[in-house]
Each structure stands twice: as structure tokens, then as C-alpha cells.
Write a protein that holds these residues in place. Sequence first.
Motif, PDB file in Angstrom:
ATOM      1  N   GLN A  84       7.493  14.900  -9.576  1.00 15.75           N
ATOM      2  CA  GLN A  84       8.371  13.757  -9.394  1.00 15.75           C
ATOM      3  C   GLN A  84       8.747  13.153 -10.742  1.00 15.75           C
ATOM      4  N   PRO A  85       9.941  12.534 -10.821  1.00 17.54           N
ATOM      5  CA  PRO A  85      10.321  11.874 -12.073  1.00 17.54           C
ATOM      6  C   PRO A  85       9.374  10.717 -12.385  1.00 17.54           C
ATOM      7  N   PHE A  86       9.237  10.407 -13.642  1.00 14.84           N
ATOM      8  CA  PHE A  86       8.352   9.317 -14.035  1.00 14.84           C
ATOM      9  C   PHE A  86       9.124   8.085 -14.491  1.00 14.84           C
ATOM     10  N   GLU A  87      10.442   8.188 -14.487  1.00 10.78           N
ATOM     11  CA  GLU A  87      11.265   7.054 -14.894  1.00 10.78           C
ATOM     12  C   GLU A  87      12.334   6.818 -13.829  1.00 10.78           C
ATOM     13  N   TYR A  88      12.401   5.591 -13.359  1.00 12.55           N
ATOM     14  CA  TYR A  88      13.373   5.229 -12.335  1.00 12.55           C
ATOM     15  C   TYR A  88      14.212   4.072 -12.852  1.00 12.55           C
ATOM     16  N   LYS A  89      15.489   4.069 -12.497  1.00 11.88           N
ATOM     17  CA  LYS A  89      16.389   2.993 -12.905  1.00 11.88           C
ATOM     18  C   LYS A  89      16.909   2.289 -11.667  1.00 11.88           C
ATOM     19  N   ASP A  90      17.256   1.032 -11.829  1.00  9.04           N
ATOM     20  CA  ASP A  90      17.809   0.233 -10.732  1.00  9.04           C
ATOM     21  C   ASP A  90      16.870   0.159  -9.531  1.00  9.04           C
ATOM     22  N   VAL A  91      15.617  -0.116  -9.794  1.00  9.29           N
ATOM     23  CA  VAL A  91      14.625  -0.272  -8.733  1.00  9.29           C
ATOM     24  C   VAL A  91      14.564  -1.750  -8.350  1.00  9.29           C
ATOM     25  N   SER A  92      14.615  -2.024  -7.054  1.00  7.40           N
ATOM     26  CA  SER A  92      14.633  -3.423  -6.605  1.00  7.40           C
ATOM     27  C   SER A  92      13.288  -4.125  -6.820  1.00  7.40           C
ATOM     28  N   GLU A  93      12.199  -3.460  -6.482  1.00 10.58           N
ATOM     29  CA  GLU A  93      10.860  -4.051  -6.641  1.00 10.58           C
ATOM     30  C   GLU A  93       9.875  -2.973  -7.069  1.00 10.58           C
ATOM     31  N   LEU A 111      -2.669  -3.971  -1.300  1.00  8.92           N
ATOM     32  CA  LEU A 111      -1.377  -3.521  -0.778  1.00  8.92           C
ATOM     33  C   LEU A 111      -0.834  -4.480   0.284  1.00  8.92           C
ATOM     34  N   LYS A 112      -1.712  -5.025   1.119  1.00  4.54           N
ATOM     35  CA  LYS A 112      -1.265  -6.005   2.118  1.00  4.54           C
ATOM     36  C   LYS A 112      -0.795  -7.286   1.445  1.00  4.54           C
ATOM     37  N   ASN A 113      -1.562  -7.789   0.481  1.00  2.00           N
ATOM     38  CA  ASN A 113      -1.192  -9.018  -0.223  1.00  2.00           C
ATOM     39  C   ASN A 113       0.111  -8.860  -1.007  1.00  2.00           C
ATOM     40  N   GLY A 114       0.405  -7.643  -1.428  1.00  2.00           N
ATOM     41  CA  GLY A 114       1.655  -7.377  -2.138  1.00  2.00           C
ATOM     42  C   GLY A 114       2.810  -7.028  -1.211  1.00  2.00           C
ATOM     43  N   ASN A 115       2.558  -7.125   0.095  1.00  4.34           N
ATOM     44  CA  ASN A 115       3.576  -6.790   1.105  1.00  4.34           C
ATOM     45  C   ASN A 115       4.102  -5.362   0.961  1.00  4.34           C
ATOM     46  N   VAL A 116       3.194  -4.462   0.610  1.00  2.00           N
ATOM     47  CA  VAL A 116       3.529  -3.044   0.516  1.00  2.00           C
ATOM     48  C   VAL A 116       3.261  -2.364   1.856  1.00  2.00           C
ATOM     49  N   ILE A 117       2.183  -2.793   2.553  1.00  2.00           N
ATOM     50  CA  ILE A 117       1.828  -2.214   3.846  1.00  2.00           C
ATOM     51  C   ILE A 117       1.577  -3.331   4.859  1.00  2.00           C
ATOM     52  N   ASP A 118       1.605  -2.957   6.144  1.00  6.91           N
ATOM     53  CA  ASP A 118       1.287  -3.915   7.202  1.00  6.91           C
ATOM     54  C   ASP A 118      -0.165  -3.723   7.654  1.00  6.91           C
ATOM     55  N   ASP A 119      -0.562  -4.415   8.700  1.00  6.37           N
ATOM     56  CA  ASP A 119      -1.944  -4.333   9.180  1.00  6.37           C
ATOM     57  C   ASP A 119      -2.317  -2.958   9.722  1.00  6.37           C
ATOM     58  N   LYS A 120      -1.308  -2.159  10.081  1.00  4.16           N
ATOM     59  CA  LYS A 120      -1.560  -0.803  10.585  1.00  4.16           C
ATOM     60  C   LYS A 120      -1.427   0.241   9.480  1.00  4.16           C
ATOM     61  N   LEU A 121      -1.392  -0.218   8.235  1.00  2.33           N
ATOM     62  CA  LEU A 121      -1.328   0.631   7.039  1.00  2.33           C
ATOM     63  C   LEU A 121      -0.003   1.375   6.923  1.00  2.33           C
ATOM     64  N   ASN A 122       1.056   0.824   7.487  1.00  2.00           N
ATOM     65  CA  ASN A 122       2.383   1.421   7.399  1.00  2.00           C
ATOM     66  C   ASN A 122       3.163   0.809   6.243  1.00  2.00           C
ATOM     67  N   TRP A 123       3.999   1.625   5.610  1.00  2.00           N
ATOM     68  CA  TRP A 123       4.843   1.209   4.492  1.00  2.00           C
ATOM     69  C   TRP A 123       5.852   0.168   4.965  1.00  2.00           C
ATOM     70  N   ILE A 124       5.895  -0.987   4.317  1.00  2.00           N
ATOM     71  CA  ILE A 124       6.884  -2.024   4.631  1.00  2.00           C
ATOM     72  C   ILE A 124       7.592  -2.495   3.355  1.00  2.00           C
ATOM     73  N   PHE A 125       7.492  -1.731   2.290  1.00  2.00           N
ATOM     74  CA  PHE A 125       8.009  -2.122   0.982  1.00  2.00           C
ATOM     75  C   PHE A 125       9.453  -1.670   0.775  1.00  2.00           C
ATOM     76  N   GLY A 126      10.090  -1.163   1.837  1.00  2.00           N
ATOM     77  CA  GLY A 126      11.485  -0.748   1.761  1.00  2.00           C
ATOM     78  C   GLY A 126      11.732   0.265   0.673  1.00  2.00           C
ATOM     79  N   GLU A 127      12.698  -0.036  -0.205  1.00  2.00           N
ATOM     80  CA  GLU A 127      13.030   0.856  -1.307  1.00  2.00           C
ATOM     81  C   GLU A 127      12.237   0.540  -2.568  1.00  2.00           C
ATOM     82  N   GLY A 128      11.238  -0.337  -2.448  1.00  2.00           N
ATOM     83  CA  GLY A 128      10.394  -0.667  -3.595  1.00  2.00           C
ATOM     84  C   GLY A 128       9.577   0.537  -4.037  1.00  2.00           C
ATOM     85  N   HIS A 129       9.023   0.432  -5.232  1.00  2.00           N
ATOM     86  CA  HIS A 129       8.218   1.520  -5.790  1.00  2.00           C
ATOM     87  C   HIS A 129       6.780   1.058  -5.980  1.00  2.00           C
TER      88      HIS A 129
END
Length: 161
Positions: A84-93, A111-129
Motif C-alpha cells: 500500500q502507498p505510504f503517502e496520502y493527499k487530501d485526507v479528511s481525517e 479506537l472507540k474514543n476516536g470514533n473510528v469503530i462502534d461498540d460492535k468493532l465496526n469501522w465508522i470512520f468513513g473515508e478517514g485514515h
Amino acid sequence: MKHQKQFFVLTIFLLWSLLFAAEIPDSLKSINDGPYIFITESGLEVHTIEAGKHIQTTENLPVTITVPKVNFEIDVITTDFDIQPFEYKDVSEIFILSDIHGQFDSFVKLLKNGNVIDDKLNWIFGEGHLVIIGDVFDRGDTETECLWLIYKLEREAWRNG
């Protein structure tokens, strides 16, 4: 030298007892670990330890595996991995962390406190990295679970853009 021989004989006896005993000792019945997956010519070899007992299965892709200690499922659909690339541009979060050290509960809490995952451990960070800078394992007793969660989240993040 005499003590070394006695220790060696005792160790061999204990290992033999554990490997060939018909009954699993109570002290080992609480051990759950894995899954560990090996790619073979005949498919995927999946190894887990559940209630102290080694379980081995051979599966074909795609396969759904369960991580026993933390009770979540992951679909394994490929064994081809691209760099995978190690440099990303125009990242929202971006959410960056390091030094997880196999501490699954702390990792999940961050990850929960950062709103990256929900209580079921699912990704909720949208297009964030999510960026993890080293030391995922080497000390904790839930290293495998951390790695499987990272694998799961990586797939879910790709689906979300």
C-alpha cells in the motif's frame, strides 16, 4: 549438571503428559487462542485453541473465521496482498496511534474514543485514515486479536472509501 538433567526429564514428562493425556487439565481449559492461518497448496490451514484443545481445519477461500477471545467474525477472501502507498493527499481525517503492545481492550477503547469503530468493532470512520506506527505486539496476551481487528478494519475501511 544433575539438576539440569532432572529439569529436562521433568519438562519432557510434563510436555508428554499434556500432549497425550486423554483429559485436558483444568488449568488449560480456559486457554483460547488464534486463529492462526497458514496458506498451503490444499487451501488455508486454520489452527485455533479452544478450551485448551487444538483444533485444525482446512478451508477454501472465502472463509469466515471467528476470533474466540473477543468473539467477532472476519471474512478472509484473498491471500494476495499488495504493498500500500505510504503517502496520502487530501485526507479528511487521520487517527494515529502506536505502541498497542497486544493490549486489545486498550486498543479498542482508543479506537472507540476516536470514533473510528462502534461498540460492535465496526469501522465508522468513513473515508478517514487509521495509521498505526509500530509495536502492535510484543508484550500483551491479546496480540492475535489486535492483528485480526486490524485486518478486519482494513477491509471495512477500503469498502468505505
